[in-house]
Scaffold this motif. Structure first.
Motif, PDB file in Angstrom:
ATOM      1  N   THR A  37      -4.320   7.333  -7.945  1.00 15.01           N
ATOM      2  CA  THR A  37      -5.312   6.651  -7.114  1.00 15.01           C
ATOM      3  C   THR A  37      -6.257   5.859  -8.008  1.00 15.01           C
ATOM      4  O   THR A  37      -6.850   6.418  -8.941  1.00 15.01           O
ATOM      5  CB  THR A  37      -6.116   7.668  -6.288  1.00 15.01           C
ATOM      6  OG1 THR A  37      -5.201   8.520  -5.602  1.00 15.01           O
ATOM      7  CG2 THR A  37      -7.000   6.957  -5.279  1.00 15.01           C
ATOM      8  N   LEU A  64      -9.150  11.610   0.009  1.00 14.59           N
ATOM      9  CA  LEU A  64      -8.083  10.692   0.404  1.00 14.59           C
ATOM     10  C   LEU A  64      -6.823  11.529   0.571  1.00 14.59           C
ATOM     11  O   LEU A  64      -6.196  11.936  -0.401  1.00 14.59           O
ATOM     12  CB  LEU A  64      -7.856   9.592  -0.641  1.00 14.59           C
ATOM     13  CG  LEU A  64      -6.634   8.690  -0.375  1.00 14.59           C
ATOM     14  CD1 LEU A  64      -6.777   7.942   0.947  1.00 14.59           C
ATOM     15  CD2 LEU A  64      -6.402   7.716  -1.524  1.00 14.59           C
ATOM     16  N   ASP A  65      -6.486  11.830   1.799  1.00 14.09           N
ATOM     17  CA  ASP A  65      -5.270  12.566   2.132  1.00 14.09           C
ATOM     18  C   ASP A  65      -4.418  11.669   3.015  1.00 14.09           C
ATOM     19  O   ASP A  65      -4.949  10.992   3.907  1.00 14.09           O
ATOM     20  CB  ASP A  65      -5.583  13.852   2.921  1.00 14.09           C
ATOM     21  CG  ASP A  65      -6.285  14.909   2.080  1.00 14.09           C
ATOM     22  OD1 ASP A  65      -6.301  14.775   0.842  1.00 14.09           O
ATOM     23  OD2 ASP A  65      -6.819  15.858   2.678  1.00 14.09           O
ATOM     24  N   TYR A  66      -3.117  11.674   2.804  1.00 10.81           N
ATOM     25  CA  TYR A  66      -2.274  10.864   3.682  1.00 10.81           C
ATOM     26  C   TYR A  66      -0.859  11.413   3.751  1.00 10.81           C
ATOM     27  O   TYR A  66      -0.419  12.177   2.892  1.00 10.81           O
ATOM     28  CB  TYR A  66      -2.272   9.394   3.268  1.00 10.81           C
ATOM     29  CG  TYR A  66      -1.984   9.096   1.812  1.00 10.81           C
ATOM     30  CD1 TYR A  66      -3.016   9.064   0.877  1.00 10.81           C
ATOM     31  CD2 TYR A  66      -0.693   8.819   1.368  1.00 10.81           C
ATOM     32  CE1 TYR A  66      -2.775   8.767  -0.458  1.00 10.81           C
ATOM     33  CE2 TYR A  66      -0.437   8.510   0.043  1.00 10.81           C
ATOM     34  CZ  TYR A  66      -1.485   8.493  -0.870  1.00 10.81           C
ATOM     35  OH  TYR A  66      -1.232   8.214  -2.197  1.00 10.81           O
ATOM     36  N   ILE A 116       3.210   4.676   5.994  1.00 10.34           N
ATOM     37  CA  ILE A 116       2.002   5.494   5.947  1.00 10.34           C
ATOM     38  C   ILE A 116       1.810   5.995   7.381  1.00 10.34           C
ATOM     39  O   ILE A 116       1.497   5.218   8.284  1.00 10.34           O
ATOM     40  CB  ILE A 116       0.774   4.690   5.491  1.00 10.34           C
ATOM     41  CG1 ILE A 116       1.029   4.036   4.136  1.00 10.34           C
ATOM     42  CG2 ILE A 116      -0.469   5.594   5.446  1.00 10.34           C
ATOM     43  CD1 ILE A 116      -0.071   3.060   3.714  1.00 10.34           C
ATOM     44  N   THR A 154      -4.072   9.033   7.637  1.00  8.39           N
ATOM     45  CA  THR A 154      -4.877   8.882   6.423  1.00  8.39           C
ATOM     46  C   THR A 154      -6.288   9.378   6.714  1.00  8.39           C
ATOM     47  O   THR A 154      -6.894   8.965   7.707  1.00  8.39           O
ATOM     48  CB  THR A 154      -4.960   7.417   5.959  1.00  8.39           C
ATOM     49  OG1 THR A 154      -3.654   6.940   5.638  1.00  8.39           O
ATOM     50  CG2 THR A 154      -5.844   7.285   4.727  1.00  8.39           C
ATOM     51  N   LEU A 156      -9.837   9.250   4.919  1.00  8.37           N
ATOM     52  CA  LEU A 156     -10.588   8.636   3.827  1.00  8.37           C
ATOM     53  C   LEU A 156     -12.069   8.923   4.068  1.00  8.37           C
ATOM     54  O   LEU A 156     -12.616   8.538   5.108  1.00  8.37           O
ATOM     55  CB  LEU A 156     -10.330   7.135   3.787  1.00  8.37           C
ATOM     56  CG  LEU A 156     -11.068   6.333   2.714  1.00  8.37           C
ATOM     57  CD1 LEU A 156     -10.659   6.776   1.312  1.00  8.37           C
ATOM     58  CD2 LEU A 156     -10.814   4.832   2.887  1.00  8.37           C
ATOM     59  N   TYR A 202      -2.122   3.639  -6.066  1.00  6.91           N
ATOM     60  CA  TYR A 202      -2.708   3.452  -4.727  1.00  6.91           C
ATOM     61  C   TYR A 202      -4.089   2.866  -4.975  1.00  6.91           C
ATOM     62  O   TYR A 202      -4.999   3.563  -5.427  1.00  6.91           O
ATOM     63  CB  TYR A 202      -2.813   4.804  -4.010  1.00  6.91           C
ATOM     64  CG  TYR A 202      -3.311   4.730  -2.580  1.00  6.91           C
ATOM     65  CD1 TYR A 202      -2.454   4.985  -1.514  1.00  6.91           C
ATOM     66  CD2 TYR A 202      -4.632   4.414  -2.283  1.00  6.91           C
ATOM     67  CE1 TYR A 202      -2.901   4.935  -0.206  1.00  6.91           C
ATOM     68  CE2 TYR A 202      -5.091   4.355  -0.979  1.00  6.91           C
ATOM     69  CZ  TYR A 202      -4.221   4.621   0.062  1.00  6.91           C
ATOM     70  OH  TYR A 202      -4.670   4.569   1.366  1.00  6.91           O
TER      71      TYR A 202
END
Lengths: 251, 357
Positions: A37, A64-66, A116, A154, A156, A202
């Motif tokens: 990231t 930040l998880d996705y 995503i 996602t 954020l 990312y």
């Protein structure tokens, strides 16, 4: 017969791939992806590092998880190679992302495509069906959301300081099937001889500028994907180029 | 060095040292595998690979959980501060008192559904239940005992020799097997048969007030949304009613207890505490890590009007709270009605969790 032919666990990333069961085959090769990231090449240190977005707002990222799905190798000798049922959960704060795609036919490829988020059927599937280590197990990803009847694609979160304003928190939980985003990472890959590792960035800066500048102060500092005056739609529209391949190396 | 950190270091070192010196620990050859029943709708989960559940291991853990032999003066057991009828909390006390009459500084945590959790204590300082289980034994303000002395006491008792042999194939207890047995017993604490669960299974229905409370619980606090919400689901969503993260929910602007920050040494973690599950919340009063709220109404009022906007490291999920939720007293009553449906009487009164003595 189906089996999990790839189960990669590295750092805080959980990947489960399901595809046809095949014996070891010298004509097959594996490709690992390692996700870092960044914010315009600067490493993102969650809770600590400060970054300035296109709107001049100073940001500190806290989460930040996705979820990624449906990986496809592009431009192979016999066309694109889709890997059905491939999913990844990335917890960027917990460590660099890492996933492995196995049983890829050897050849030259031009890039990789994935989503995503999840398609509607998977998004609304029964989350209790997924095993203890599966990327879609709610206890693994902490992204399942009863409220929307699906997953957050996602999450954020962080703090921001707009010039002349006090610091405040922001939270964007991007969910709902309509907000699934397909992304393509173009990069020539020679997968003819040895298993390879592709390093991917990312870049969070992209979310706040490309193609449209996104000011947290102006657009709004939170969204759960509904009643948000288009916040999540604008963020997802800016996610087309967040992933960039950096280099390919032998494993 | 804080005495609790000395305890953590010594427990970890002792268990690691013992593990290194002795043969590999595992279930006894003739022990009986135990399959934990996962309630409908719960995420799948598995016990630690190195500690498979057995009938004998669970039975041993149950004995240990209720035996005051674990404390220095044999006056307190785990159950002294974790009573089943109160969701395994301390009879409604704000703080628990150890064997020397010293009061702690944090509220006794509710215990249920530990199989799905990986951060233990309010500050998340332990990542594995078998290690967590040993720490109150050596904590000077709790049981104030040492693990070597506990092990020696256990090894002098024939009933424990037999129980350890049945569970782990050796009649000689160790700190490691002590922790593993307690872990096995506590992993069986599964609460998934509340009225909420029965409504989800279609065998009961909510009252109008409970239904409205559920809608508020799962509704977002958003001025653009015509439907008012209490935004509970962010941290307390899902079938487990917690995301089990460590978060600052805006209680204070200055911290007298750093929580996770004391563990990591990072100022950015100050004020963060574990988000507890809300299952059985009606009986696990008082609330918050320091038990500052005696009632559910007081706890909800905090979220409704009193979240401290400038609290350092405020969790971003609290963004919808800083200007107030705008809940009416009726809204709060409805929320409480819903939260009361999370009380699982079959859990609180499960004979399998009761004292074997």
């Amino acid at each position: 017969m189906k089996n999990a032919n790839v189960l990669a666990l590295a750092g805080f990333v959980f990947i489960g791939l399901l595809s046809s069961c095949e014996p070891n085959n010298p004509e097959k090769i594996s490709l690992a992806l390692h996700v870092e990231t960044t914010f315009d090449n600067a490493p993102v240190v969650f809770d600590v590092s400060q970054h300035v977005n296109q709107a001049g707002e100073t940001l500190v990222f806290k989460r930040l998880d996705y979820l990624l799905s449906d990986f496809t190798l592009l431009g192979g000798p016999n066309g694109d190679v889709g890997i059905k049922g491939s999913y990844a959960f990335v917890n960027a704060k917990g460590g660099a992302g890492h996933l492995e795609l196995d049983s890829i036919p050897v050849g030259q490829y031009t890039g990789i495509r994935f989503n995503i988020g999840l398609d509607s059927m998977v998004n609304h599937s029964d989350p209790s069906q997924y095993g203890p280590g599966h990327p879609l197990n709610p206890n693994v990803n902490r992204l399942h959301w009863d409220w929307t009847g699906g997953y957050i694609f996602t999450a954020l979160e962080g703090t921001y300081k707009h010039p002349g304003h006090p610091e405040s928190v922001f939270l964007y939980h991007m969910a709902l099937s309509k907000n699934k985003r397909s992304v393509t990472v173009s990069f020539p890959m020679d997968l003819t001889k040895r298993d390879k590792l592709l390093h991917v960035d990312y870049n969070l800066a992209e979310i706040f500028r490309n193609p449209a500048t996104f000011s947290i102060e102006e657009k709004g500092d939170f969204s759960h994907s509904t009643f948000d005056n288009g916040i999540v739609e604008a963020l997802v529209a800016n996610m087309g180029d967040v992933f960039t391949a950096k280099h390919l190396q032998n494993k | 060095m804080n005495r609790r950190w000395i305890v953590l270091a010594s427990v970890t070192a002792l268990v690691a040292g013992i593990a290194a010196c002795e043969k590999e620990i595992g279930p006894a050859k003739n022990s009986t595998p135990y399959t934990l029943e996962i309630p409908m709708g719960f995420p799948q989960a598995a016990p630690p690979a190195d500690n498979p559940l057995t009938v004998e291991g669970i039975a041993l853990g149950r004995m240990l959980f209720y035996d005051p032999i674990l404390s220095q003066d044999s006056t307190q057991s785990c159950s002294s501060c974790h009573n089943a009828e109160f969701g395994f909390t301390d009879f409604g006390k704000k703080y628990s008192t150890g064997i020397d009459g010293i009061e702690g500084t944090r509220n006794s945590m509710p215990i249920s559904n530990l199989l799905w959790q990986s951060d233990f204590f309010w500050d998340g300082r332990v990542k594995r239940l078998n290690l967590q289980a040993l720490m109150p034994i050596e904590d000077p303000i709790e049981m104030h005992e040492t693990l070597p002395r506990v092990v020696a006491k256990l090894n002098r008792q024939p009933r424990y020799q037999e129980a350890f042999r049945a569970a782990f194939g050796t009649k000689k207890a160790s700190a490691e097997t002590l922790g593993l047995a307690l872990e096995q017993f506590m992993l069986t604490f599964v609460s998934g048969n509340s009225k909420f669960d029965r409504v989800m299974r279609g065998t009961e229905t909510f009252t109008a007030s409970e239904q409205r409370g559920l809608q508020l619980f799962n509704g977002e606090s958003n001025p653009n949304n015509p439907v008012r919400g209490a935004d509970c689901f962010h941290c307390h969503g899902g079938t487990l009613f917690s995301n089990f993260t460590l978060s600052n929910n805006g209680l204070d602007s200055v911290f007298t207890d750093r929580g996770l920050g004391k563990v990591t040494g990072k100022a950015t973690d100050d004020g963060k505490f574990k988000v507890p599950s809300l299952r059985n919340v009606a009986v696990t009063f008082p609330y918050m890590h320091d038990g500052r709220f005696q009632t559910l109404r007081q706890a909800i009022e905090h979220y409704n009007t009193d979240v401290v906007a400038n609290s350092p490291n405020l969790d971003p999920s609290m963004v919808g709270f800083v200007n107030g939720l705008g809940l009416t007293q009726q809204d709060i009553s409805d929320l409480i009605a819903f939260l009361e449906t999370l009380t699982d009487e079959s859990y609180l009164n499960n004979p399998a969790y009761a004292s074997p003595f």
